[in-house]
Design a protein around this motif. Structure first.
Motif, PDB file in Angstrom:
ATOM      1  N   GLY A 228       0.805  -1.219   0.000  1.00 36.95           N
ATOM      2  CA  GLY A 228       0.000   0.000   0.000  1.00 36.95           C
ATOM      3  C   GLY A 228       0.834   1.262   0.000  1.00 36.95           C
ATOM      4  N   PRO A 242      -4.282  -1.867  -0.086  1.00 31.34           N
ATOM      5  CA  PRO A 242      -5.226  -2.183  -1.165  1.00 31.34           C
ATOM      6  C   PRO A 242      -5.796  -3.571  -1.006  1.00 31.34           C
ATOM      7  CG  PRO A 242      -2.984  -2.535  -1.916  1.00 31.34           C
ATOM      8  CD  PRO A 242      -2.877  -2.021  -0.501  1.00 31.34           C
ATOM      9  N   ARG A 276      -7.786   6.511   0.415  1.00 31.97           N
ATOM     10  CA  ARG A 276      -8.630   5.476  -0.196  1.00 31.97           C
ATOM     11  C   ARG A 276      -8.723   5.672  -1.711  1.00 31.97           C
ATOM     12  NH1 ARG A 276     -11.596   6.671   4.574  1.00 31.97           N
ATOM     13  NH2 ARG A 276     -11.493   4.915   6.043  1.00 31.97           N
ATOM     14  N   ILE A 306     -10.690  -0.321   0.630  1.00 35.09           N
ATOM     15  CA  ILE A 306      -9.342   0.074   1.054  1.00 35.09           C
ATOM     16  C   ILE A 306      -9.320   0.221   2.575  1.00 35.09           C
ATOM     17  CG2 ILE A 306      -7.514   1.808   0.869  1.00 35.09           C
ATOM     18  CD1 ILE A 306      -8.022   0.322  -1.749  1.00 35.09           C
TER      19      ILE A 306
END
Length: 313
Positions: A228, A242, A276, A306
């Motif tokens: 991420g 993610p 997000r 997310i």
């Protein structure tokens, strides 16, 4: 309305070659080949256009192989603010096999003084107090490492906000300058290179990012690949992860994250919602070849999955 302007000084045609298996020293037969107009700022503009935002793309392109870039800006409604010069834009190779993607980046067009003057004039005309300017990618031959630092100062003098996605000496010069970007987006390796030390743990990455915030950069985002990204500003640090996605291509995923960051900044959302959206852009792009997003509704669905958690101050 916020105006978005991206700058790509070292663009490329990304030629993706899909192989059954990449083995050094052997002859290979490609399963598929595709060409995409690319370069980090161009990829950012492409994803923002897919999201439905108006965006202008600037940079330097060779007139000798313009078709891919002309087709992109027409198909996606991107405002063409490029400086066109004689010669051909470089072609970068992306060799894709089940083990991952191997990049072969070729030299680009040299940036001569007259072309740089034209780029500066274009930026001065296009940027103003309502602008987010994205300076992205490597610098071509002929450009000094301090060029992004200089352009940042010039753009901010016109009231623009500047997001920088660069690496190596260009990033180091921009972070050492008197006038700093409003946001930076290194990946872990680029941040390690700047910091001069390994950053193996998430806490190490966050500490380095907080150091940049303390130097005067309002927002620092560090992409971590499959782990991420972290989003750090004064008094707040978040880690966004993610969901698992089927991967069609990783080409342009980091640029899609930058595009999602810009979209969040334009919308004025909270840091958590911006995180997000940025991760949803990147995850959605993974399902598409090239720097392309799925439909807006699909991205919004991904954003709901997310996971974002606050990190200790």
């Amino acid at each position: 309305m916020t105006r978005i302007l991206t700058l790509t000084l070292n663009p490329a045609i990304d030629r993706t070659v899909t192989l059954d298996r990449l083995a050094p020293g052997e002859v290979h037969r490609a399963r598929a080949v595709r060409d995409d107009a690319g370069g980090k700022g161009i990829n950012v503009a492409s994803c923002l256009a897919d999201w439905g935002l108006s965006v202008a793309a600037a940079g330097v392109l060779g007139s000798g192989n313009a078709a891919a870039f002309e087709a992109l800006v027409i198909a996606k409604g991107i405002e063409d603010r490029f400086v066109w010069v004689p010669g051909e834009t470089r072609t970068n190779l992306k060799l894709v096999d089940p083990a991952g993607t191997t990049d072969v980046n070729l030299p680009g067009l040299a940036l001569d003084p007259s072309t740089l003057r034209a780029v500066r004039a274009l930026l001065a005309e296009a940027a103003g107090p309502d602008t987010i300017a994205v300076l992205a990618g490597s610098l071509p031959a002929g450009a000094e490492p301090g060029l992004y630092a200089e352009l940042t100062a010039e753009l901010k003098a016109r009231g623009a906000r500047v997001l920088l996605d660069a690496s190596g000496p260009a990033l180091a010069a921009a972070l050492a300058a008197e006038v700093l970007p409003d946001a930076v987006k290194p990946n872990r390796h680029e941040l390690e290179e700047w910091a001069g030390r390994p950053l193996p743990a998430l806490a190490d990455v966050v500490a380095a990012a907080r150091g940049l915030v303390a130097r005067g950069i309002p927002l620092v985002v560090v992409s971590l690949g499959a782990d991420g990204a972290v989003f750090v500003r004064d008094g707040e640090a978040l880690h966004a992860l993610p969901p698992g996605m089927e991967v069609a291509s990783t080409v342009g995923a980091g640029d899609a994250l930058v595009a999602g960051l810009v979209a969040g900044l334009c919308a004025g959302t909270s840091l958590a919602d911006t995180a997000r959206l940025a991760l949803a852009f990147a995850a959605g792009k993974l399902t598409r070849a090239g720097a392309n997003l799925p439909g807006r509704e699909a991205v919004e669905v991904i954003a709901k999955d997310i996971a974002v958690r606050a990190l200790e101050a």
